[in-house]
Design an enzyme around this catalytic site. Sequence first.
Site, PDB file in Angstrom:
ATOM      1  N   SER A  25       0.448  -6.025   3.036  1.00  0.00           N
ATOM      2  CA  SER A  25      -0.299  -4.800   3.342  1.00  0.00           C
ATOM      3  C   SER A  25      -1.416  -4.454   2.376  1.00  0.00           C
ATOM      4  CB  SER A  25       0.655  -3.615   3.459  1.00  0.00           C
ATOM      5  OG  SER A  25       1.412  -3.467   2.274  1.00  0.00           O
ATOM      6  N   ASP A 222       2.738   7.039  -1.827  1.00  0.00           N
ATOM      7  CA  ASP A 222       3.900   6.249  -1.414  1.00  0.00           C
ATOM      8  C   ASP A 222       4.377   5.293  -2.516  1.00  0.00           C
ATOM      9  OD1 ASP A 222       2.018   4.196  -1.399  1.00  0.00           O
ATOM     10  OD2 ASP A 222       2.087   3.884   0.765  1.00  0.00           O
ATOM     11  N   HIS A 225       1.151   1.388  -2.062  1.00  0.00           N
ATOM     12  CA  HIS A 225      -0.166   0.894  -1.650  1.00  0.00           C
ATOM     13  C   HIS A 225      -1.276   1.404  -2.565  1.00  0.00           C
ATOM     14  CE1 HIS A 225       2.112   0.648   2.276  1.00  0.00           C
ATOM     15  NE2 HIS A 225       1.723  -0.593   2.054  1.00  0.00           N
TER      16      HIS A 225
END
Length: 248
Positions: A25, A222, A225
């Site tokens: 990601s 979070d 990321h």
Amino acid sequence: MGMASSTQMEKPQSNKHIFILSGQSNMAGRGGVTPHKHWDGVVPPECLPDPAAVLRLNAQLHWEPAHEPLHADIDTKKTCGVGPGMAFANAIKGRVGTMGLVPCAVGGTAIKEWERGTHLYENMVRRAEAAARGGGEIRALLWYQGESDTSSETDAEAYKAKMEKLIHDVRSDLQSPSLPIIQVAIASGDEKYIETVREAQKSIDIANVACVDAKGLALKEDNLHLTTEAQVQLGRMLADAYLTTFCS
């Protein structure tokens, strides 16, 4: 896009410098993606499109002007935002000329899902081969992955051998035995085994493999990321590594 647009994008293929963007990601890009899974649409100046100089291979294997989010039609099960690819491209385009970016990253994927024979691996190789078909040259693979391997001691301890095999396999399958590879040492993941994976990444000692360390770059709320600003920084770090290690 119509036929004319598609034809226009084919013209620069013969002198294109091709870069594969792969991993999970943080390579696909989550910069600017809100907790409600919407991208805020903010594109930093360092990531602005340059249709004449920076192209991307889309999911249909056609060239088009590169723009954020680079992975929107590749990492389709998640919301994509800003990643390091455009900042990287804009930082080096003046040195290399026309660039072709080949997005391949998919969020939440462990390295075992990138082994030769898996869908992700074979798709990456297929896309890279399609990108080079018109005469462009694959200059490097940029790899940012490993967060998904930090939750289990077994996975973390197996990481180095699996990454080394991936390097050998992709070089063999692309018939490029010295293909430059720049991997990113992860900045986030399960605290229990993150250092095991980071040490594996930093200790790989194979010719033409460089490592850029993301530790210290700002993370989103979070704690997994990179922020948009951090992705821009990472893009510049990858560019510096490429220019210093492989273009000097």
